[in-house]
Design an enzyme around this catalytic site. Structure first.
Site, PDB file in Angstrom:
ATOM      1  N   CYS A 263       0.808  -1.232   0.000  1.00 48.01           N
ATOM      2  CA  CYS A 263       0.000   0.000   0.000  1.00 48.01           C
ATOM      3  C   CYS A 263       0.839   1.279   0.000  1.00 48.01           C
ATOM      4  O   CYS A 263       0.806   2.050  -0.951  1.00 48.01           O
ATOM      5  CB  CYS A 263      -0.938   0.004   1.199  1.00 48.01           C
ATOM      6  SG  CYS A 263      -2.202  -1.273   1.107  1.00 48.01           S
TER       7      CYS A 263
HETATM    8  N1  NAD Z   1      -2.722  -6.120   1.614  1.00 46.22           N
HETATM    9  C1  NAD Z   1      -3.377  -5.190   2.285  1.00 46.22           C
HETATM   10  O1  NAD Z   1      -3.245  -5.143   3.494  1.00 46.22           O
HETATM   11  C2  NAD Z   1      -4.306  -4.220   1.577  1.00 46.22           C
HETATM   12  C3  NAD Z   1      -5.014  -3.300   2.361  1.00 46.22           C
HETATM   13  C4  NAD Z   1      -5.885  -2.421   1.755  1.00 46.22           C
HETATM   14  C5  NAD Z   1      -6.026  -2.436   0.363  1.00 46.22           C
HETATM   15  N2  NAD Z   1      -5.316  -3.337  -0.405  1.00 46.22           N
HETATM   16  C6  NAD Z   1      -5.563  -3.321  -1.855  1.00 46.22           C
HETATM   17  O2  NAD Z   1      -6.385  -4.455  -2.172  1.00 46.22           O
HETATM   18  C7  NAD Z   1      -6.026  -4.979  -3.458  1.00 46.22           C
HETATM   19  C8  NAD Z   1      -5.632  -6.436  -3.327  1.00 46.22           C
HETATM   20  O3  NAD Z   1      -4.473  -6.505  -2.529  1.00 46.22           O
HETATM   21  P1  NAD Z   1      -3.920  -7.857  -1.930  1.00 46.22           P
HETATM   22  O4  NAD Z   1      -2.883  -7.449  -0.948  1.00 46.22           O
HETATM   23  O5  NAD Z   1      -5.030  -8.740  -1.479  1.00 46.22           O
HETATM   24  O6  NAD Z   1      -3.229  -8.492  -3.236  1.00 46.22           O
HETATM   25  P2  NAD Z   1      -2.600  -9.951  -3.384  1.00 46.22           P
HETATM   26  O7  NAD Z   1      -1.531  -9.845  -4.379  1.00 46.22           O
HETATM   27  O8  NAD Z   1      -2.294 -10.524  -2.022  1.00 46.22           O
HETATM   28  O9  NAD Z   1      -3.795 -10.845  -3.954  1.00 46.22           O
HETATM   29  C9  NAD Z   1      -4.345 -10.701  -5.196  1.00 46.22           C
HETATM   30  C10 NAD Z   1      -4.855 -12.045  -5.683  1.00 46.22           C
HETATM   31  O10 NAD Z   1      -5.484 -11.838  -6.944  1.00 46.22           O
HETATM   32  C11 NAD Z   1      -5.199 -12.945  -7.777  1.00 46.22           C
HETATM   33  N3  NAD Z   1      -5.430 -12.545  -9.161  1.00 46.22           N
HETATM   34  C12 NAD Z   1      -4.653 -11.778  -9.956  1.00 46.22           C
HETATM   35  N4  NAD Z   1      -5.228 -11.609 -11.158  1.00 46.22           N
HETATM   36  C13 NAD Z   1      -6.398 -12.286 -11.117  1.00 46.22           C
HETATM   37  C14 NAD Z   1      -7.432 -12.484 -12.045  1.00 46.22           C
HETATM   38  N5  NAD Z   1      -7.398 -11.953 -13.271  1.00 46.22           N
HETATM   39  N6  NAD Z   1      -8.487 -13.255 -11.678  1.00 46.22           N
HETATM   40  C15 NAD Z   1      -8.537 -13.827 -10.453  1.00 46.22           C
HETATM   41  N7  NAD Z   1      -7.585 -13.663  -9.530  1.00 46.22           N
HETATM   42  C16 NAD Z   1      -6.532 -12.904  -9.851  1.00 46.22           C
HETATM   43  C17 NAD Z   1      -3.764 -13.294  -7.445  1.00 46.22           C
HETATM   44  O11 NAD Z   1      -3.451 -14.614  -7.801  1.00 46.22           O
HETATM   45  C18 NAD Z   1      -3.742 -13.064  -5.913  1.00 46.22           C
HETATM   46  O12 NAD Z   1      -4.019 -14.254  -5.209  1.00 46.22           O
HETATM   47  C19 NAD Z   1      -4.910  -4.067  -3.965  1.00 46.22           C
HETATM   48  O13 NAD Z   1      -5.466  -3.054  -4.741  1.00 46.22           O
HETATM   49  C20 NAD Z   1      -4.317  -3.483  -2.693  1.00 46.22           C
HETATM   50  O14 NAD Z   1      -3.694  -2.250  -2.931  1.00 46.22           O
HETATM   51  C21 NAD Z   1      -4.482  -4.226   0.191  1.00 46.22           C
END
Ligand code: NAD
Length: 423
Positions: A263
């Site tokens: 983030c």
């Molecule tokens: N990690 C955090 O603490 C956090 C907090 C707030 C917001 N966010 C936001 O939330 C969003 C997700 O973050 P995250 O940390 O969960 O990401 P991540 O990378 O942990 O997980 C994303 C998942 O999406 C899957 N994926 C990718 N392309 C895909 C597709 N076309 N179809 C299906 N699945 C697909 C990946 O395999 C992965 O498992 C981001 O925008 C991030 O900025 C994250």
């Protein structure tokens, strides 16, 4: 009965099927929570094998096939939004997901985007795609944006007593229209105590940017002060403790080894990029990013200088790094300062081993390295210990007693003066 009314009833009676697409840090927690609250749930991820192991609940249906989208009433997108190498937004995950699942979307569904991105994303990447399918958003299809605020600590089993969970963190929700917002509000009330309604998609998208910019800028401020105050021999932590006694108009931030995670190093640059496109220079964002990277180099240089000056004989040329997760009590190593320090040391000819209670192994330049267990004998092998992440699970008494020279980037060791360096 119209589509909105049908969906409203389904959500109210928890008869709606909730499908979460992207089961990483965010998506997996959302899916589990909706399932726990009694909804039928589907989880879709393109790397199913990787994400599957974190689910032991047989009631959650997991798949890598988009066709199951057609069984859902609600679709929540929790897809990655990283930066490209040139620090520009990479929305390819959202783009490719929308193009793959588009043919399975059907009238009467609600889509919620939860990924962090710049204002205008929901409209451009979701609404426009829906319109191309000839859906009439607000009439036969519904769209909301709800930024995620999940605490990464949720993922770590040992942190049972975390203060903020999905449930007690207020959740912002914006609708493409009031009708959409009403459905989004109803939906999210099932997993959180407070839903904050945003009047516009763009305001909600920007609010997520601002939350992370606020952190990045304030972390940069104390990190820059740390580097300067170190030069003039003033203890930054004492200064911040004093300043922190002001009961109003001041928010405490702690200096550290830099910033990490998915983030804070990333999201601010989404807005920076947008501003640049509109010929506006968002100076704070750029400067904060630079300082938070500079402090990691500054720490590495201090360690290298010390080794050289004191002619420290490193065994197998290795130092010991404590903590490779980017912050305490989590297992996330993305953009981690511990690993950046390791890479920088390696470039200068110094190798490392690491210990991290939450990270069993890492891939470093294509090679798997395993976390070492901390004990008295281990410290004998490393004259230099670099404390990067202040996990609760570290035995600080042991570290303080047994480490030969300590470089503490978190001001966590309080009972050592000799051969101890706050950096
Ligand atoms: N990690 C955090 O603490 C956090 C907090 C707030 C917001 N966010 C936001 O939330 C969003 C997700 O973050 P995250 O940390 O969960 O990401 P991540 O990378 O942990 O997980 C994303 C998942 O999406 C899957 N994926 C990718 N392309 C895909 C597709 N076309 N179809 C299906 N699945 C697909 C990946 O395999 C992965 O498992 C981001 O925008 C991030 O900025 C994250």
């Amino acid at each position: 009965m119209n589509y909105q009314e049908k969906l409203r009833i389904k959500i109210r009676k928890k008869k709606s099927v909730v499908c979460v697409v992207g089961l990483g840090y965010v998506g997996s927690e959302l899916l589990k929570k909706f399932n726990k609250e009694g909804f039928k749930t589907i989880g879709i991820d393109i790397s199913l094998r990787k994400v599957k192991k974190q689910f032991n609940n047989k009631k959650i249906f997991l798949t890598d096939k988009y066709k199951y989208i057609s069984h859902a009433d609600v679709i929540i997108l929790a897809l990655p939004t990283p930066l490209k190498n040139n620090l520009e937004p990479d929305l390819s995950f959202i783009e490719s997901c929308m193009s793959s699942m588009k043919k399975f979307l059907k009238k009467g569904q609600l889509i919620s985007l939860e990924s962090s991105s710049y204002p205008g994303t929901t409209e451009k990447y979701i609404a426009n795609e829906l319109k191309e399918k000839n859906f009439q958003i607000s009439k036969d299809f519904f769209l909301v944006y709800s930024p995620e605020r999940i605490s990464p600590e949720l993922k770590v089993k040992s942190s049972k007593k975390i203060k903020y969970s999905l449930f007690n963190t207020p959740k912002i929700c914006a609708g493409y229209s009031n009708k959409c917002l009403e459905l989004g509000n109803m939906l999210y009330k099932n997993i959180t105590t407070t839903v904050i309604k945003s009047k516009s998609l763009k305001a909600a998208e920007t609010s997520k940017m601002v939350e992370n910019i606020f952190r990045s800028v304030n972390i940069a401020l104390v990190n820059e002060l740390k580097m300067f105050l170190n030069k003039i021999d003033i203890d930054i932590d004492e200064v911040l403790d004093l300043a922190g006694t002001k009961p109003f108009g001041y928010t405490s931030f702690s200096p550290g080894p830099g910033f990490g995670g998915h983030c804070i190093p990333i999201d601010p640059f989404y807005l920076y990029w947008l501003a640049k496109k509109k010929n506006f220079d968002l100076k704070f964002i750029k400067t904060a990013g630079e300082i938070n990277r500079k402090v990691t180099s500054w720490i590495t240089k201090k360690i290298l200088k010390f080794i050289k000056k004191k002619k420290i004989k490193l065994i197998k040329k290795k130092v010991l790094i404590l903590g490779v997760a980017y912050k305490k009590n989590i297992d996330d190593i993305r953009e981690s300062p511990g690993l950046i320090i390791a890479h920088k040391l390696k470039k200068a000819g110094i190798d490392f081993d690491f210990s991290d209670p939450h990270v069993k192994k890492i891939n470093f330049n294509g090679e798997t390295r395993y976390s070492k267990n901390l004990n008295k004998a281990l410290f004998k092998r490393y004259p230099i210990t670099v404390l990067v992440t202040d996990h609760k699970m570290f035995d600080y008494k042991l570290i303080s007693k047994e480490a030969r020279y300590i470089f503490d980037t978190r001001n966590i060791i309080k009972d050592r003066k000799k051969d101890y360096f706050k950096v």
